[in-house]
Design a protein around this motif. Structure first.
Motif, PDB file in Angstrom:
ATOM      1  N   ARG A 162       0.734  -1.116  -0.109  1.00 30.06           N
ATOM      2  CA  ARG A 162       0.012   0.040   0.072  1.00 30.06           C
ATOM      3  C   ARG A 162       0.924   1.334  -0.017  1.00 30.06           C
ATOM      4  N   GLU A 163       1.968   1.181   0.761  1.00 31.31           N
ATOM      5  CA  GLU A 163       2.834   2.281   0.875  1.00 31.31           C
ATOM      6  C   GLU A 163       3.469   2.507  -0.527  1.00 31.31           C
ATOM      7  N   ALA A 164       3.780   1.811  -1.294  1.00 31.16           N
ATOM      8  CA  ALA A 164       4.499   1.772  -2.601  1.00 31.16           C
ATOM      9  C   ALA A 164       3.441   2.245  -3.677  1.00 31.16           C
ATOM     10  N   LEU A 165       2.005   1.817  -3.603  1.00 31.74           N
ATOM     11  CA  LEU A 165       1.053   2.425  -4.419  1.00 31.74           C
ATOM     12  C   LEU A 165       0.679   4.127  -4.031  1.00 31.74           C
ATOM     13  N   GLN A 166       1.029   4.173  -2.872  1.00 31.29           N
ATOM     14  CA  GLN A 166       0.701   5.752  -2.349  1.00 31.29           C
ATOM     15  C   GLN A 166       1.731   6.364  -3.009  1.00 31.29           C
ATOM     16  N   LYS A 167       2.929   5.992  -2.949  1.00 26.13           N
ATOM     17  CA  LYS A 167       4.279   6.708  -3.587  1.00 26.13           C
ATOM     18  C   LYS A 167       3.878   6.953  -5.154  1.00 26.13           C
ATOM     19  N   LYS A 168       3.718   6.038  -5.609  1.00 24.62           N
ATOM     20  CA  LYS A 168       3.346   5.912  -7.237  1.00 24.62           C
ATOM     21  C   LYS A 168       2.262   7.129  -7.512  1.00 24.62           C
ATOM     22  N   ILE A 169       1.341   7.190  -6.668  1.00 24.71           N
ATOM     23  CA  ILE A 169       0.090   8.051  -6.935  1.00 24.71           C
ATOM     24  C   ILE A 169       0.729   9.499  -6.752  1.00 24.71           C
ATOM     25  N   GLU A 187      -3.354  11.820 -19.107  1.00 26.20           N
ATOM     26  CA  GLU A 187      -2.882  10.347 -19.233  1.00 26.20           C
ATOM     27  C   GLU A 187      -2.352  10.061 -17.800  1.00 26.20           C
ATOM     28  N   PHE A 188      -1.687  10.920 -17.252  1.00 24.80           N
ATOM     29  CA  PHE A 188      -0.975  10.828 -15.910  1.00 24.80           C
ATOM     30  C   PHE A 188      -2.328  10.819 -14.922  1.00 24.80           C
ATOM     31  N   MET A 189      -3.263  11.534 -15.086  1.00 21.40           N
ATOM     32  CA  MET A 189      -4.485  11.683 -14.154  1.00 21.40           C
ATOM     33  C   MET A 189      -5.232  10.237 -14.116  1.00 21.40           C
ATOM     34  N   ASN A 190      -5.191   9.686 -15.373  1.00 27.96           N
ATOM     35  CA  ASN A 190      -6.171   8.433 -15.519  1.00 27.96           C
ATOM     36  C   ASN A 190      -5.336   7.266 -14.642  1.00 27.96           C
ATOM     37  N   GLN A 191      -3.884   7.402 -14.697  1.00 25.82           N
ATOM     38  CA  GLN A 191      -3.137   6.474 -14.208  1.00 25.82           C
ATOM     39  C   GLN A 191      -3.197   6.623 -12.561  1.00 25.82           C
ATOM     40  N   VAL A 192      -3.548   7.831 -12.425  1.00 19.24           N
ATOM     41  CA  VAL A 192      -3.736   8.106 -10.841  1.00 19.24           C
ATOM     42  C   VAL A 192      -4.929   7.469 -10.240  1.00 19.24           C
ATOM     43  N   LYS A 193      -5.986   7.770 -11.273  1.00 20.87           N
ATOM     44  CA  LYS A 193      -7.333   7.034 -10.874  1.00 20.87           C
ATOM     45  C   LYS A 193      -7.420   5.702 -10.649  1.00 20.87           C
ATOM     46  N   GLU A 194      -6.486   4.904 -11.816  1.00 22.43           N
ATOM     47  CA  GLU A 194      -6.655   3.269 -11.714  1.00 22.43           C
ATOM     48  C   GLU A 194      -5.818   2.882 -10.326  1.00 22.43           C
ATOM     49  N   LEU A 195      -4.722   3.887 -10.041  1.00 20.91           N
ATOM     50  CA  LEU A 195      -3.928   3.334  -8.909  1.00 20.91           C
ATOM     51  C   LEU A 195      -4.782   3.628  -7.494  1.00 20.91           C
ATOM     52  N   GLU A 196      -5.446   4.705  -7.645  1.00 20.52           N
ATOM     53  CA  GLU A 196      -6.321   5.033  -6.309  1.00 20.52           C
ATOM     54  C   GLU A 196      -7.197   3.869  -6.114  1.00 20.52           C
ATOM     55  N   GLU A 198      -7.079   0.712  -7.051  1.00 21.36           N
ATOM     56  CA  GLU A 198      -6.361  -0.441  -6.561  1.00 21.36           C
ATOM     57  C   GLU A 198      -6.131  -0.273  -5.146  1.00 21.36           C
ATOM     58  N   LEU A 199      -5.459   0.993  -4.717  1.00 13.77           N
ATOM     59  CA  LEU A 199      -5.295   1.370  -3.449  1.00 13.77           C
ATOM     60  C   LEU A 199      -6.660   1.035  -2.424  1.00 13.77           C
ATOM     61  N   GLN A 200      -7.647   1.829  -2.926  1.00 15.28           N
ATOM     62  CA  GLN A 200      -9.088   1.514  -2.210  1.00 15.28           C
ATOM     63  C   GLN A 200      -9.285  -0.026  -2.114  1.00 15.28           C
ATOM     64  N   ASN A 201      -9.087  -0.806  -2.976  1.00 13.58           N
ATOM     65  CA  ASN A 201      -9.484  -2.337  -2.920  1.00 13.58           C
ATOM     66  C   ASN A 201      -8.485  -2.899  -1.987  1.00 13.58           C
ATOM     67  N   ALA A 202      -7.306  -2.468  -1.928  1.00 12.59           N
ATOM     68  CA  ALA A 202      -6.366  -3.276  -1.033  1.00 12.59           C
ATOM     69  C   ALA A 202      -6.350  -2.593   0.715  1.00 12.59           C
ATOM     70  N   THR A 203      -7.226  -1.705   0.892  1.00 15.10           N
ATOM     71  CA  THR A 203      -7.194  -1.187   2.080  1.00 15.10           C
ATOM     72  C   THR A 203      -8.700  -1.692   2.837  1.00 15.10           C
ATOM     73  N   PRO A 204      -8.355  -2.478   3.884  1.00 18.38           N
ATOM     74  CA  PRO A 204      -9.867  -2.845   4.394  1.00 18.38           C
ATOM     75  C   PRO A 204     -10.747  -1.594   4.937  1.00 18.38           C
ATOM     76  N   LYS A 205     -12.035  -1.959   4.649  1.00 19.51           N
ATOM     77  CA  LYS A 205     -13.000  -1.071   5.039  1.00 19.51           C
ATOM     78  C   LYS A 205     -13.198  -1.070   6.613  1.00 19.51           C
ATOM     79  N   LYS A 206     -13.552   0.222   7.049  1.00 16.50           N
ATOM     80  CA  LYS A 206     -13.690   0.279   8.602  1.00 16.50           C
ATOM     81  C   LYS A 206     -14.769  -0.208   8.967  1.00 16.50           C
TER      82      LYS A 206
END
Length: 208
Positions: A162-169, A187-196, A198-206
């Motif tokens: 998750r930390e690596a994903l956050q850094k890429k974003i 293009e950059f912002m579309n990549q950001v949205k995709e990674l966000e 991915e990060l959301q799916n990798a983060t457990p919901k509270k």
């Protein structure tokens, strides 16, 4: 010391030169070590023999607290990694400077607390055997929350991912901010949205 039982206290001086010689530390690493650390000693040994009621673990039979007296605020990460890798023991580092203590531990990664006043610096032993105590110290010092059925190693890997994903974003957002061409910026912002996503799916919901 550090809120640990009196029976655990050792106060055994550890020679820097002996460590350098025994583990063949190169001159540059020695200079970096000496620039940060004044003296070091084994202050505590947590074991079945020193803590009443504590059982040996399947993997851990003892835990040492290595106190490092610093010359200035902060201690190079490589210095602690050197000690952790050179000395084949389960160790907690206590970094001491001007009446403050900062705990650190190396397990997969290097984790550290913030410096606090020495009188408030305490290590809590949680668990009935040394495996549990060691894992508890890592979680406490590293502020690691184990999710679901994860083991400690799996949780560390998930946190690192998750930390690596956050850094890429963050890097892509910085590139998008500097980019002058609208097409490249999109293009950059579309990549950001995709990674966000991915990060959301990798983060457990509270839970509510």
């Amino acid at each position: 010391m550090y809120g640990l039982p009196a029976n655990t206290e050792l106060s055994r001086q550890l020679s820097k030169e002996r460590v350098f010689t025994q583990f063949k530390v190169n001159r540059a690493a020695q200079d970096a070590f000496n620039a940060d650390i004044s003296t070091m000693f084994i202050s505590n040994h947590i074991s079945e023999a020193t803590v009443p009621g504590l059982k040996p673990g399947k993997k851990v039979l003892g835990i040492y607290v290595l106190t490092l007296n610093l010359k200035h605020p902060g201690c190079g990460k490589k210095n602690l990694e050197l000690l952790a890798k050179a000395i084949p023991q389960n160790m907690v580092f206590a970094l001491v400077l001007d009446g403050t203590v900062q705990f650190a531990v190396y397990y997969e990664n290097l984790y550290a607390t913030k410096p606090i006043k020495a009188e408030n610096a305490k290590l809590e032993l949680q668990g009935t055997d040394l495996d549990e105590v060691w894992e508890g110290l890592i979680k406490s010092i590293g502020n690691i929350v184990v999710e679901g059925e994860n083991t400690l190693v799996e949780q560390i890997a998930a946190d690192d991912a998750r930390e690596a994903l956050q850094k890429k974003i963050e890097d892509l957002k910085a590139k998008a901010y500097k980019e002058k061409q609208p097409r490249r910026k999109r293009e950059f912002m579309n990549q950001v949205k995709e990674l966000e996503k991915e990060l959301q799916n990798a983060t457990p919901k509270k839970e509510d």
